[in-house]
Design a protein around this motif. Structure first.
Motif, short mmCIF file in Angstrom:
data_model
loop_
_atom_site.label_atom_id
_atom_site.label_comp_id
_atom_site.label_asym_id
_atom_site.label_seq_id
_atom_site.Cartn_x
_atom_site.Cartn_y
_atom_site.Cartn_z
N MET A 112 -13.77 -3.80 6.51
CA MET A 112 -13.33 -5.20 6.46
C MET A 112 -13.34 -5.84 7.84
O MET A 112 -13.46 -7.07 7.96
CB MET A 112 -11.92 -5.28 5.86
CG MET A 112 -11.87 -5.01 4.37
SD MET A 112 -10.20 -5.19 3.72
CE MET A 112 -9.90 -6.93 3.99
N GLY A 160 -5.56 -8.86 -3.28
CA GLY A 160 -6.44 -8.03 -2.46
C GLY A 160 -5.85 -6.66 -2.19
O GLY A 160 -6.56 -5.63 -2.22
N THR A 161 -4.53 -6.61 -1.95
CA THR A 161 -3.87 -5.33 -1.68
C THR A 161 -3.92 -4.42 -2.90
O THR A 161 -4.26 -3.23 -2.80
CB THR A 161 -2.41 -5.55 -1.26
OG1 THR A 161 -2.38 -6.37 -0.08
CG2 THR A 161 -1.72 -4.24 -0.98
N LEU A 203 -8.44 0.88 -5.93
CA LEU A 203 -9.74 1.56 -5.88
C LEU A 203 -9.65 2.87 -5.09
O LEU A 203 -10.18 3.90 -5.52
CB LEU A 203 -10.78 0.63 -5.25
CG LEU A 203 -11.22 -0.57 -6.10
CD1 LEU A 203 -12.13 -1.49 -5.28
CD2 LEU A 203 -11.95 -0.08 -7.35
N ALA A 204 -8.95 2.83 -3.97
CA ALA A 204 -8.82 4.05 -3.16
C ALA A 204 -8.03 5.11 -3.90
O ALA A 204 -8.39 6.30 -3.89
CB ALA A 204 -8.14 3.71 -1.83
N LEU A 254 -9.32 4.49 1.87
CA LEU A 254 -8.60 3.29 2.31
C LEU A 254 -8.92 2.98 3.77
O LEU A 254 -9.15 1.82 4.14
CB LEU A 254 -7.11 3.49 2.11
CG LEU A 254 -6.21 2.25 2.09
CD1 LEU A 254 -6.64 1.28 1.02
CD2 LEU A 254 -4.76 2.68 1.88
N GLY A 280 -12.39 1.59 4.04
CA GLY A 280 -12.42 0.19 3.61
C GLY A 280 -11.84 -0.76 4.63
O GLY A 280 -12.37 -1.85 4.85
N CYS A 281 -10.75 -0.35 5.29
CA CYS A 281 -10.15 -1.20 6.32
C CYS A 281 -11.09 -1.39 7.50
O CYS A 281 -11.23 -2.51 8.02
CB CYS A 281 -8.83 -0.59 6.79
SG CYS A 281 -7.52 -0.64 5.55
N PRO A 335 0.82 -1.23 0.00
CA PRO A 335 0.00 0.00 0.00
C PRO A 335 0.85 1.27 0.00
O PRO A 335 0.51 2.25 -0.67
CB PRO A 335 -0.82 -0.13 1.29
CG PRO A 335 -0.90 -1.60 1.54
CD PRO A 335 0.41 -2.14 1.08
N GLY A 341 -7.64 -3.25 -3.45
CA GLY A 341 -8.12 -2.28 -2.47
C GLY A 341 -7.44 -0.93 -2.60
O GLY A 341 -8.10 0.12 -2.65
#
Length: 545
Positions: A508, A471-472, A478-479, A501, A504-505, A350, A475
């Motif tokens: 999750m 997944g990283t 998109l952010a 971000l 989203g975290c 990230p 995610g």
């Protein structure tokens, strides 16, 4: 269950003392898939990550202090001076810091142990080399300063003299830090390497700048914490090794040959590793000028800060890998590697993806003169996805005793970096240096990954790593896309991306599978009954030397 720090009273009893509990384990039973070792690496890894996060934060603060206080040309000279002491130290240590990380976990500590015998073997040749390099550098400072420290003005000679004079101190500190990691629990190492050094440096450099001091005063502020760290390390390693209480310091002839047969091939690769960025800074300073060197140095600070997660994991588990590979437990070592690579990927990717997309925003924090480094930042951030994606394969090679293969990989990377740098930097400045370094990064890491797979003979990648990478990317992608659409690639866009971000975290965390994974990781960190049993120290006789 956290490992207790060994008390000095235990060493006073005169018995060989096992390695720190967190790094010590009984041999894995037949059929063990390495789960006990991954629990142990989880606990050490978290401590390393917390320390690396603190170091990264204050490393960024230091970069801001340097760039804001001295401007592009002055910052270029400052970064070049740091590059000189970093590369000189890496050369002078002769690979002994990695040798200590490899040798000490295989020996017993305490007054009657044999670990203290390694110290003269590891310290004397590097210290003598450091004194020779320091003397030669001080004598040649007048001739070298105009070439290496362009932009330093009239203080260049004195700045380079102080830089070279500090090399023996930094060499000794580096070696004692490696010994500290092996004979004390990791929190002692974290306290010195990831707290004392990175916190003290921006404070002292900033104080020098606020007091009106020039580059010489600032560089002195950068060097003083190394002397403080040396004293702290010496104090902390003396007890476990039995120094001053009768521990044998006279090495045997076999100690010299065994240690340096491993360490010498590491000498060249250590210099390349430590100087990877600084070679680019020095080449850019010579071939393109101090302003481009300052831009490239600022970009490199961000890139290295993103790598601190992997560094924290590496120093946390290197003694553990040495012990496992020394006993031939390749499956357990590979399991530790896969787990920590997954952690490093989730934590580092990230950062690098955001650096690639929002390079403009990050460099604006240093000042408008540094935004010329946007292409360089993007190129290097993408290259670091390869570096962190393969994990600490270099540690697998080194702790497995294959420093020669590691040297081949690092020489391949350096050859690519320097060759492309000489071609690209004169015409493209910092961007050319970034492209050259990126190609070297990819070459070294892919070569090392191939070597590590052939040495360990166990899978170094698994489906969990692929899922984590996918997944990283999804995610963060998109952010970042939302941030660019709403606020562009500057600071507003970065703020939007971070908000998305974070949201989203948090979201999750509502998923049962994610919560179950977190609970499992926390059990590894705390250590359950099985982990506690596996962590019981074994007698010195069960540990291979």
């Amino acid at each position: 269950m956290t490992a207790a720090t060994r008390s000095s009273a235990g060493a006073d009893e005169g018995r060989p003392t096992p390695a720190p509990v967190e790094d010590q384990a009984a041999p894995s039973p037949a059929g063990d898939d390495g789960s006990a070792e991954t629990r142990r690496s989880a606990r050490s890894g978290v401590a390393g990550l917390l320390g690396a996060a603190t170091s990264g934060l204050f490393g960024f603060v230091l970069a801001v202090v340097i760039t804001r206080s001295y401007g592009p040309a002055g910052a270029g000279a400052f970064f070049a001076a740091i590059g000189v002491v970093t590369v000189a130290t890496a050369i002078c240590t002769l690979g002994a810091e990695t040798g200590l990380m490899w040798a000490l976990p295989r020996r017993s500590t305490g007054v009657r142990g044999d670990a203290a015998r390694v110290l003269p073997v590891a310290l004397i040749p590097p210290l003598l080399t450091g004194l020779l390099v320091a003397g030669a550098g001080v004598l040649a400072a007048d001739a070298l300063a105009p070439r290496l420290l362009r932009g330093s003005g009239a203080s260049g000679d004195a700045l380079l003299t102080v830089t070279f004079a500090a090399v023996p101190v930094v060499v000794t500190m580096t070696l004692l830090l490696a010994a500290l990691r092996c004979v004390r629990p990791i929190r002692a190492y974290v306290g010195v390497q990831f707290l004392l050094l990175p916190v003290a440096r921006p404070v002292l450099v900033g104080a020098a700048a606020l007091a009106g001091g020039g580059l010489l005063a600032g560089m002195t502020g950068w060097l003083v914490p190394a002397a403080l760290a040396l004293l702290a390390c010496l104090t902390l390693v003396a007890g476990p090794l039995g120094l001053g209480r009768g521990a044998t310091l006279r090495p045997r002839r076999a100690d010299w040959s065994t240690f340096w047969r491993f360490a010498l091939p590491r000498a060249a690769s250590a210099a390349i590793d430590a100087g990877s960025m600084w070679v680019g800074v020095l080449l850019t300073s010579v071939l393109a000028g101090p302003a481009d060197a300052g831009v490239f140095g600022a970009v490199g600070r961000y890139v290295l800060a993103g790598q601190l997660a992997m560094q924290g994991l590496r120093v946390a588990v290197s003694p553990q890998l040495s012990r496992l590979l020394g006993r031939g437990e390749r499956a357990a070592a590979a399991a530790v590697h896969r787990q920590l690579t997954t952690w490093g990927l989730v934590l580092s990717w990230p950062v690098y993806l955001l650096l690639a997309v929002f390079a403009l925003a990050f460099l604006q924090l240093f000042g408008p003169e540094f935004t010329a480094g946007v292409p360089a930042m993007t190129v290097l951030a993408l290259a670091m996805l390869v570096n962190t994606g393969v994990g600490n394969v270099q540690s697998l090679l080194l702790m497995g005793g294959r420093s020669g293969l590691h040297l081949v990989a690092t020489v391949a990377g350096l050859t690519v970096t320097v060759s492309l740098g000489l071609w690209l930097i004169p015409h493209h400045g910092a961007t050319g240096a970034a492209v050259a370094w990126a190609a070297g990064i990819a070459t070294e890491n892919l070569t090392a990954a191939g070597f590590a797979r052939s040495v360990v003979r166990e899978p170094l990648f698994d489906a969990a790593m692929v899922r984590a990478a996918t997944g990283t990317i999804a995610g963060v992608g998109l952010a970042a896309g939302a941030g660019v659409l709403v606020g562009g690639r500057g600071l507003p866009g970065l703020a939007v991306a971070l908000a998305v971000l974070l949201t989203g975290c948090v979201g999750m965390l509502t998923l049962p599978r994610v919560r179950a994974g977190i609970r499992g990781t926390m059990r590894q960190i705390r250590g359950g009954d099985n982990a506690a049993a596996a962590a019981e120290p074994t007698s010195a006789s069960t540990r291979g030397r």
